[in-house]
Write a protein that holds these residues in place. Sequence first.
Motif, PDB file in Angstrom:
ATOM      1  N   MET A  92     -56.262 -15.170 -74.777  1.00  0.00           N
ATOM      2  CA  MET A  92     -54.901 -15.340 -76.229  1.00  0.00           C
ATOM      3  C   MET A  92     -53.717 -14.888 -75.842  1.00  0.00           C
ATOM      4  SD  MET A  92     -57.058 -15.979 -78.480  1.00  0.00           S
ATOM      5  CE  MET A  92     -56.235 -15.728 -79.821  1.00  0.00           C
ATOM      6  N   GLY A  93     -53.668 -14.381 -74.315  1.00  0.00           N
ATOM      7  CA  GLY A  93     -52.047 -13.911 -74.367  1.00  0.00           C
ATOM      8  C   GLY A  93     -51.246 -13.919 -73.280  1.00  0.00           C
ATOM      9  N   GLY A  94     -52.052 -15.117 -72.524  1.00  0.00           N
ATOM     10  CA  GLY A  94     -51.576 -15.498 -71.235  1.00  0.00           C
ATOM     11  C   GLY A  94     -51.158 -15.199 -70.228  1.00  0.00           C
ATOM     12  N   GLY A  95     -50.198 -15.669 -69.764  1.00  0.00           N
ATOM     13  CA  GLY A  95     -49.930 -14.710 -68.522  1.00  0.00           C
ATOM     14  C   GLY A  95     -49.152 -13.417 -68.372  1.00  0.00           C
ATOM     15  N   PRO A  96     -48.320 -12.972 -69.661  1.00  0.00           N
ATOM     16  CA  PRO A  96     -48.248 -11.318 -70.034  1.00  0.00           C
ATOM     17  C   PRO A  96     -48.973 -10.687 -69.909  1.00  0.00           C
ATOM     18  CG  PRO A  96     -46.417 -13.107 -71.366  1.00  0.00           C
ATOM     19  CD  PRO A  96     -47.807 -13.783 -70.323  1.00  0.00           C
ATOM     20  N   SER A  97     -50.688 -11.167 -70.592  1.00  0.00           N
ATOM     21  CA  SER A  97     -51.719 -10.567 -70.766  1.00  0.00           C
ATOM     22  C   SER A  97     -52.134 -10.248 -69.799  1.00  0.00           C
ATOM     23  CB  SER A  97     -51.844 -11.575 -72.007  1.00  0.00           C
ATOM     24  OG  SER A  97     -51.555 -11.268 -72.992  1.00  0.00           O
ATOM     25  N   SER A  98     -52.218 -11.497 -68.281  1.00  0.00           N
ATOM     26  CA  SER A  98     -52.774 -10.899 -67.386  1.00  0.00           C
ATOM     27  C   SER A  98     -52.206 -10.060 -66.429  1.00  0.00           C
ATOM     28  CB  SER A  98     -52.972 -12.207 -66.615  1.00  0.00           C
ATOM     29  OG  SER A  98     -51.474 -12.770 -65.822  1.00  0.00           O
ATOM     30  N   VAL A  99     -50.370  -9.652 -66.117  1.00  0.00           N
ATOM     31  CA  VAL A  99     -50.056  -8.472 -65.996  1.00  0.00           C
ATOM     32  C   VAL A  99     -50.517  -7.355 -66.939  1.00  0.00           C
ATOM     33  CG1 VAL A  99     -48.202  -7.642 -65.965  1.00  0.00           C
ATOM     34  CG2 VAL A  99     -47.385  -9.446 -65.404  1.00  0.00           C
ATOM     35  N   TYR A 100     -50.788  -7.193 -68.023  1.00  0.00           N
ATOM     36  CA  TYR A 100     -51.030  -5.740 -68.726  1.00  0.00           C
ATOM     37  C   TYR A 100     -52.327  -5.735 -68.887  1.00  0.00           C
ATOM     38  CZ  TYR A 100     -47.186  -4.344 -71.098  1.00  0.00           C
ATOM     39  OH  TYR A 100     -45.079  -3.908 -71.022  1.00  0.00           O
ATOM     40  N   GLY A 101     -53.416  -6.653 -68.285  1.00  0.00           N
ATOM     41  CA  GLY A 101     -54.850  -6.375 -68.156  1.00  0.00           C
ATOM     42  C   GLY A 101     -54.685  -5.825 -67.143  1.00  0.00           C
ATOM     43  N   ALA A 102     -54.458  -6.363 -65.548  1.00  0.00           N
ATOM     44  CA  ALA A 102     -54.525  -5.348 -64.757  1.00  0.00           C
ATOM     45  C   ALA A 102     -54.089  -3.386 -64.633  1.00  0.00           C
ATOM     46  CB  ALA A 102     -53.638  -6.311 -63.174  1.00  0.00           C
ATOM     47  N   MET A 103     -52.489  -3.511 -65.607  1.00  0.00           N
ATOM     48  CA  MET A 103     -52.499  -2.564 -65.710  1.00  0.00           C
ATOM     49  C   MET A 103     -53.924  -1.937 -67.102  1.00  0.00           C
ATOM     50  SD  MET A 103     -48.563  -3.450 -66.439  1.00  0.00           S
ATOM     51  CE  MET A 103     -48.360  -2.056 -68.212  1.00  0.00           C
ATOM     52  N   THR A 104     -53.969  -2.271 -67.549  1.00  0.00           N
ATOM     53  CA  THR A 104     -55.280  -1.576 -68.270  1.00  0.00           C
ATOM     54  C   THR A 104     -56.805  -1.094 -67.755  1.00  0.00           C
ATOM     55  OG1 THR A 104     -55.209  -2.904 -70.713  1.00  0.00           O
ATOM     56  CG2 THR A 104     -56.784  -2.226 -70.092  1.00  0.00           C
ATOM     57  N   LEU A 105     -57.087  -1.819 -66.491  1.00  0.00           N
ATOM     58  CA  LEU A 105     -57.876  -2.023 -65.957  1.00  0.00           C
ATOM     59  C   LEU A 105     -57.685  -0.961 -64.789  1.00  0.00           C
ATOM     60  CD1 LEU A 105     -60.625  -2.111 -64.622  1.00  0.00           C
ATOM     61  CD2 LEU A 105     -59.970  -4.180 -63.477  1.00  0.00           C
ATOM     62  N   GLU A 106     -56.589   0.162 -64.219  1.00  0.00           N
ATOM     63  CA  GLU A 106     -56.117   0.692 -63.507  1.00  0.00           C
ATOM     64  C   GLU A 106     -56.091   1.747 -64.965  1.00  0.00           C
ATOM     65  OE1 GLU A 106     -52.629   1.482 -61.184  1.00  0.00           O
ATOM     66  OE2 GLU A 106     -51.353   1.740 -62.945  1.00  0.00           O
ATOM     67  N   ALA A 107     -55.722   1.761 -65.591  1.00  0.00           N
ATOM     68  CA  ALA A 107     -55.497   2.765 -66.508  1.00  0.00           C
ATOM     69  C   ALA A 107     -56.931   3.160 -66.744  1.00  0.00           C
ATOM     70  CB  ALA A 107     -54.949   2.445 -67.893  1.00  0.00           C
ATOM     71  N   TYR A 108     -57.875   1.833 -67.134  1.00  0.00           N
ATOM     72  CA  TYR A 108     -59.701   3.141 -67.403  1.00  0.00           C
ATOM     73  C   TYR A 108     -59.693   3.366 -65.993  1.00  0.00           C
ATOM     74  CZ  TYR A 108     -64.533   1.933 -67.323  1.00  0.00           C
ATOM     75  OH  TYR A 108     -65.867   2.452 -67.910  1.00  0.00           O
ATOM     76  N   ASP A 109     -59.859   2.442 -64.465  1.00  0.00           N
ATOM     77  CA  ASP A 109     -60.007   3.321 -63.958  1.00  0.00           C
ATOM     78  C   ASP A 109     -60.018   4.899 -63.792  1.00  0.00           C
ATOM     79  OD1 ASP A 109     -61.649   1.319 -62.799  1.00  0.00           O
ATOM     80  OD2 ASP A 109     -60.523   0.408 -61.904  1.00  0.00           O
ATOM     81  N   GLN A 110     -58.653   5.399 -63.826  1.00  0.00           N
ATOM     82  CA  GLN A 110     -58.158   6.718 -63.943  1.00  0.00           C
ATOM     83  C   GLN A 110     -58.756   7.489 -64.762  1.00  0.00           C
ATOM     84  OE1 GLN A 110     -53.280   6.242 -63.584  1.00  0.00           O
ATOM     85  NE2 GLN A 110     -53.603   5.035 -61.640  1.00  0.00           N
ATOM     86  N   PHE A 111     -58.757   6.920 -65.863  1.00  0.00           N
ATOM     87  CA  PHE A 111     -58.938   7.956 -67.271  1.00  0.00           C
ATOM     88  C   PHE A 111     -60.985   8.189 -66.642  1.00  0.00           C
ATOM     89  CE2 PHE A 111     -55.540   6.551 -69.910  1.00  0.00           C
ATOM     90  CZ  PHE A 111     -55.392   7.951 -69.987  1.00  0.00           C
ATOM     91  N   VAL A 112     -61.424   7.330 -66.539  1.00  0.00           N
ATOM     92  CA  VAL A 112     -62.717   7.235 -65.281  1.00  0.00           C
ATOM     93  C   VAL A 112     -63.455   8.575 -64.614  1.00  0.00           C
ATOM     94  CG1 VAL A 112     -65.010   6.562 -64.618  1.00  0.00           C
ATOM     95  CG2 VAL A 112     -64.159   5.266 -66.734  1.00  0.00           C
TER      96      VAL A 112
END
Length: 119
Positions: A92-112
């Motif tokens: 839905m959000g294209g390239g900028p969302s791919s950058v934030y998606g990568a940051m989101t996965l990093e956040a998930y791994d850290q919170f787990v």
Amino acid sequence: MYKDWPQYTKDLSGAMQDCRKGIPETWGAFSKLAAAATTDGAIDPKTKELIAIGIAIAMRCDGCVAFHVRTAVRHGATREEILETIGMSVYMGGGPSSVYGAMTLEAYDQFVAAQEEKK
């Protein structure tokens, strides 16, 4: 590592606390809205957090990513669910969302990892 997401939520919470003190009526109303929106209903709280993560990615809101990923982890979201949420956000959000998606996965791994350390 892009960011220490658990620490970021702690730091941001302090700044938000100062703001809350300055505008208690407005912040209180926002808190009531958040509570009403996240209550279990036709959509369960975990799914609502995944929706919020998708919006956070699309809106490029670091703080929103941090708080909603933390809450999604608390509701039992899996890495696969986070990845599919990221996938929809990129769609839905294209390239900028791919950058934030990568940051989101990093956040998930850290919170787990932080949750596992508490056990």
